[in-house]
Write an enzyme that holds these catalytic residues in place. Structure first.
Site, PDB file in Angstrom:
ATOM      1  N   LYS A  90      -4.471  -5.394  -3.146  1.00 50.97           N
ATOM      2  CA  LYS A  90      -5.522  -5.836  -2.200  1.00 50.97           C
ATOM      3  C   LYS A  90      -5.580  -7.455  -1.721  1.00 50.97           C
ATOM      4  O   LYS A  90      -5.458  -8.096  -2.900  1.00 50.97           O
ATOM      5  CB  LYS A  90      -7.049  -5.654  -2.532  1.00 50.97           C
ATOM      6  CG  LYS A  90      -8.177  -5.885  -1.790  1.00 50.97           C
ATOM      7  CD  LYS A  90      -8.480  -4.874  -0.951  1.00 50.97           C
ATOM      8  CE  LYS A  90      -9.281  -4.995   0.154  1.00 50.97           C
ATOM      9  NZ  LYS A  90      -8.487  -5.759   1.340  1.00 50.97           N
ATOM     10  N   GLN A 111      -4.802 -13.764  -6.375  1.00 48.05           N
ATOM     11  CA  GLN A 111      -5.506 -12.639  -5.949  1.00 48.05           C
ATOM     12  C   GLN A 111      -5.481 -11.547  -7.044  1.00 48.05           C
ATOM     13  O   GLN A 111      -6.640 -10.958  -7.153  1.00 48.05           O
ATOM     14  CB  GLN A 111      -4.866 -11.927  -4.523  1.00 48.05           C
ATOM     15  CG  GLN A 111      -5.711 -11.054  -3.800  1.00 48.05           C
ATOM     16  CD  GLN A 111      -6.607 -11.763  -2.919  1.00 48.05           C
ATOM     17  OE1 GLN A 111      -6.407 -12.835  -2.216  1.00 48.05           O
ATOM     18  NE2 GLN A 111      -8.059 -11.380  -3.127  1.00 48.05           N
ATOM     19  N   LYS A 114      -8.600 -12.957  -9.266  1.00 47.49           N
ATOM     20  CA  LYS A 114      -9.819 -13.073  -8.617  1.00 47.49           C
ATOM     21  C   LYS A 114     -10.394 -11.780  -8.654  1.00 47.49           C
ATOM     22  O   LYS A 114     -11.525 -11.293  -8.533  1.00 47.49           O
ATOM     23  CB  LYS A 114      -9.375 -13.441  -7.133  1.00 47.49           C
ATOM     24  CG  LYS A 114     -10.691 -13.466  -6.262  1.00 47.49           C
ATOM     25  CD  LYS A 114     -10.290 -13.927  -4.930  1.00 47.49           C
ATOM     26  CE  LYS A 114      -9.476 -15.264  -4.815  1.00 47.49           C
ATOM     27  NZ  LYS A 114      -9.446 -15.524  -3.315  1.00 47.49           N
ATOM     28  N   LYS A 126      -0.947 -10.053  -1.227  1.00 47.31           N
ATOM     29  CA  LYS A 126      -1.320 -10.925  -0.075  1.00 47.31           C
ATOM     30  C   LYS A 126       0.001 -10.933   0.793  1.00 47.31           C
ATOM     31  O   LYS A 126       1.128 -10.285   0.539  1.00 47.31           O
ATOM     32  CB  LYS A 126      -1.174 -12.479  -0.446  1.00 47.31           C
ATOM     33  CG  LYS A 126      -1.850 -13.094   0.343  1.00 47.31           C
ATOM     34  CD  LYS A 126      -3.564 -13.324   0.136  1.00 47.31           C
ATOM     35  CE  LYS A 126      -4.003 -14.106   1.524  1.00 47.31           C
ATOM     36  NZ  LYS A 126      -5.548 -14.207   0.890  1.00 47.31           N
ATOM     37  N   GLY A 165      -8.090 -10.138   6.357  1.00 41.76           N
ATOM     38  CA  GLY A 165      -7.834 -11.269   6.909  1.00 41.76           C
ATOM     39  C   GLY A 165      -7.713 -12.444   6.107  1.00 41.76           C
ATOM     40  O   GLY A 165      -7.900 -12.392   4.829  1.00 41.76           O
ATOM     41  N   ASP A 166      -7.241 -13.493   6.494  1.00 38.62           N
ATOM     42  CA  ASP A 166      -7.216 -14.972   5.911  1.00 38.62           C
ATOM     43  C   ASP A 166      -7.143 -15.805   7.080  1.00 38.62           C
ATOM     44  O   ASP A 166      -7.385 -15.623   8.078  1.00 38.62           O
ATOM     45  CB  ASP A 166      -5.990 -14.889   4.985  1.00 38.62           C
ATOM     46  CG  ASP A 166      -6.036 -16.284   4.071  1.00 38.62           C
ATOM     47  OD1 ASP A 166      -6.744 -16.062   2.986  1.00 38.62           O
ATOM     48  OD2 ASP A 166      -5.213 -17.138   4.208  1.00 38.62           O
ATOM     49  N   THR A 210     -17.107 -14.462   2.296  1.00 37.10           N
ATOM     50  CA  THR A 210     -16.650 -15.417   1.196  1.00 37.10           C
ATOM     51  C   THR A 210     -17.612 -16.900   1.150  1.00 37.10           C
ATOM     52  O   THR A 210     -17.729 -17.531   0.178  1.00 37.10           O
ATOM     53  CB  THR A 210     -15.411 -15.682   1.993  1.00 37.10           C
ATOM     54  OG1 THR A 210     -14.511 -14.596   1.826  1.00 37.10           O
ATOM     55  CG2 THR A 210     -14.436 -16.613   0.954  1.00 37.10           C
TER      56      THR A 210
END
Ligand code: NAP
Length: 457
Positions: A90, A111, A114, A126, A165-166, A210
């Site tokens: 993820k 990630q 996290k 990612k 998204g990012d 976020t």
């Protein structure tokens, strides 16, 4: 660095040449793990640290597409499936010209830990592309996303890998990506992507999550110091998804947010940012930040012309020269260096929480530690986005949709939980008050225990 860990770091450098951001992220984790290897030899015996630093799978692919002028354009796509000990991979997709394997690996590596800190069943990954969405028409963005998904679809799935998204990938891009996935697979598999629109499988609060989560985390730091956001001055960097909603929640909690930035410069607005105007400029009109200052009398725009929010010592200065009590870096990696940190400390800043991933350089983090500034690393402070993505997956799996209030309450509860876990772990491993150590150790142990249980795979 602990002598057991140094050879592991040397091996990372040798196996991943030129990937400086990945080296930086790996070093930051290993620097915290000395007390862990001393207490848990079983991790070293099973080569857990060496294995966790090697992605399970790395996919690199060609993304050809046709622009509005009929010219064939070429980009490179990436997906790094780093670790699935806790659940499906993820992590977001980034579309930015700076993207290369080292950036995707640093983001995927962060990630893993996290996602572990959220306590949700999600692994780490990612992806992205060196595609630059700036100045591209809607139709070009759509054709690029369709080409990108035409390769990516074979590697992802609700139980395998769930992108989101990012930087450069928001609701519009997720829509085009999901549309192409649905078309190719002939499956309405809502759980394959998060950040979807509210009318077609998305979750309320995902857009805000976020930024809101970063402020919830900072609020817990303030509470632990018998303080609050009320009456404080805040500076955020960036003016994208994370920055806008961090500013919104900070203002809601009584702070005045006096500055933000983009890659062309920064805006100072002593009256406090007008968030409706900022959203109009950035989310609707997709314009540069100077358009905000043109529309608001109390604001001034400072052009930095460096492709960043500004560098210390340059005549234009940087967004970090604007005095504040609380700084929330929400733009990109390594945007806040040692000199920026010194400027913040000089101006009385006491709390820094990373909304972006690794925005503070190691030199900046050291300045904060030496000055007694409370510092929350991104893998803890910005985990609210991925946590709410996991809540979106829960809603998709149960074909349900929750109210804004319920979802936001879950987000806040998760952020408070991460904060408390970081503090308790830092305490237990001899680094009281050190959120970096707490986040790295707590995230790592959760993943390491799962890897031990699953055997050598
Ligand atoms: P975004 O919506 O694309 O916004 C990025 C913002 O940062 C834009 O204002 C951009 O300005 C600015 N920026 C980029 N490079 C910059 C630079 N070198 N100097 C100054 N400003 C720069 O992206 P986002 O989703 O907010 O992501 C921001 C950060 O948060 C990233 O580190 C991302 O990995 C992290 N993050 C995001 C999420 C999420 O849910 N979105 C979750 C966790 C972490 P321009 O428009 O001029 O490029």
């Amino acid at each position: 660095m602990n002598p057991t860990l140094q050879p592991i770091f040397d091996e990372i450098l040798a196996r991943n040449p030129g990937e400086t951001e990945f080296h930086q992220a790996a070093r930051e984790l290993l620097d915290s793990l000395g007390p862990v290897v001393a207490r848990h030899p079983e991790y070293t015996d099973a080569a857990i640290i060496r294995r966790v630093c090697e992605p399970e799978r790395q996919i690199i692919f060609r993304v050809p597409w046709v622009d509005d002028a009929g010219q064939v354009q070429l980009n490179r796509g990436f997906r790094v499936e780093f670790n699935s000990a806790l659940g499906p991979y993820k992590g977001g997709l980034r579309f930015h010209p700076s993207v290369y394997l080292g950036i995707v690996k640093f983001l995927g590596f962060e990630q893993i830990f996290k996602n572990a800190l959220t306590g949700m069943p999600i692994g780490g990954g990612k992806g992205g592309s060196d595609f630059d969405p700036k100045g591209r028409s809607d139709a070009e963005i759509m054709r690029f996303c369709q080409s990108f998904m035409t390769e990516l679809y074979r590697h992802i799935g609700e139980y395998t890998d769930v992108p989101a998204g990012d930087i450069g990938v928001g609701g519009r891009e997720i829509g085009y990506l999901f549309g192409q996935y649905k078309r190719i697979t002939n499956r309405y598999e809502s759980g394959v992507l998060t950040g979807k629109g509210i009318g077609w499988g998305g979750s309320l609060v995902r857009t805000e999550a976020t930024g809101y989560g970063t402020v919830y985390f900072a609020n817990e730091i303030l509470k632990a110091r018998k303080s609050s956001f009320a009456g404080k001055t805040v500076v955020v960097s960036g003016s994208g998804n994370v920055a806008i909603y961090a500013a919104e929640k900070a203002a809601e909690l009584g702070a005045t947010v006096v500055a933000c930035s983009d890659s062309s410069g920064y805006v100072v607005d002593e009256k406090g940012l007008d968030l409706d105007l900022l959203k109009e400029v950035k989310e609707v009109r997709r314009e540069r930040l100077s358009a905000y200052a043109e529309a608001r009398e109390s604001a001034r725009f400072v052009a930095t012309g460096t492709g960043s929010s500004g560098s210390s010592g340059s005549p234009a200065g940087s967004v970090w020269d604007v005095p504040c009590d609380i700084a929330l870096p929400c733009a990109t990696q390594n945007e806040l260096d040692g000199d920026h940190a010194l400027a913040l400390v000089r101006n009385g800043c006491t709390v820094v929480a990373e909304g972006a991933n690794m925005p503070c350089t190691p030199a900046a983090v050291k300045v904060f530690a030496d000055a007694g500034v409370a510092f929350a690393p991104g893998k803890a402070a910005n985990a609210g986005g991925v946590a709410t993505s996991a809540l979106e997956m829960q809603q998709n799996a149960s074909r349900d949709s929750w109210t804004f209030a319920h979802t936001e309450a879950r987000l806040e509860e998760i952020m408070v939980g991460i904060h408390d876990r970081c503090l308790a772990t830092a305490d237990a491993y001899g680094a009281p008050g050190n959120y970096v150590a707490g986040a790295n150790i707590a995230g790592f142990i959760q993943v390491a225990d799962a890897m031990l249980a699953l055997g050598v795979i």
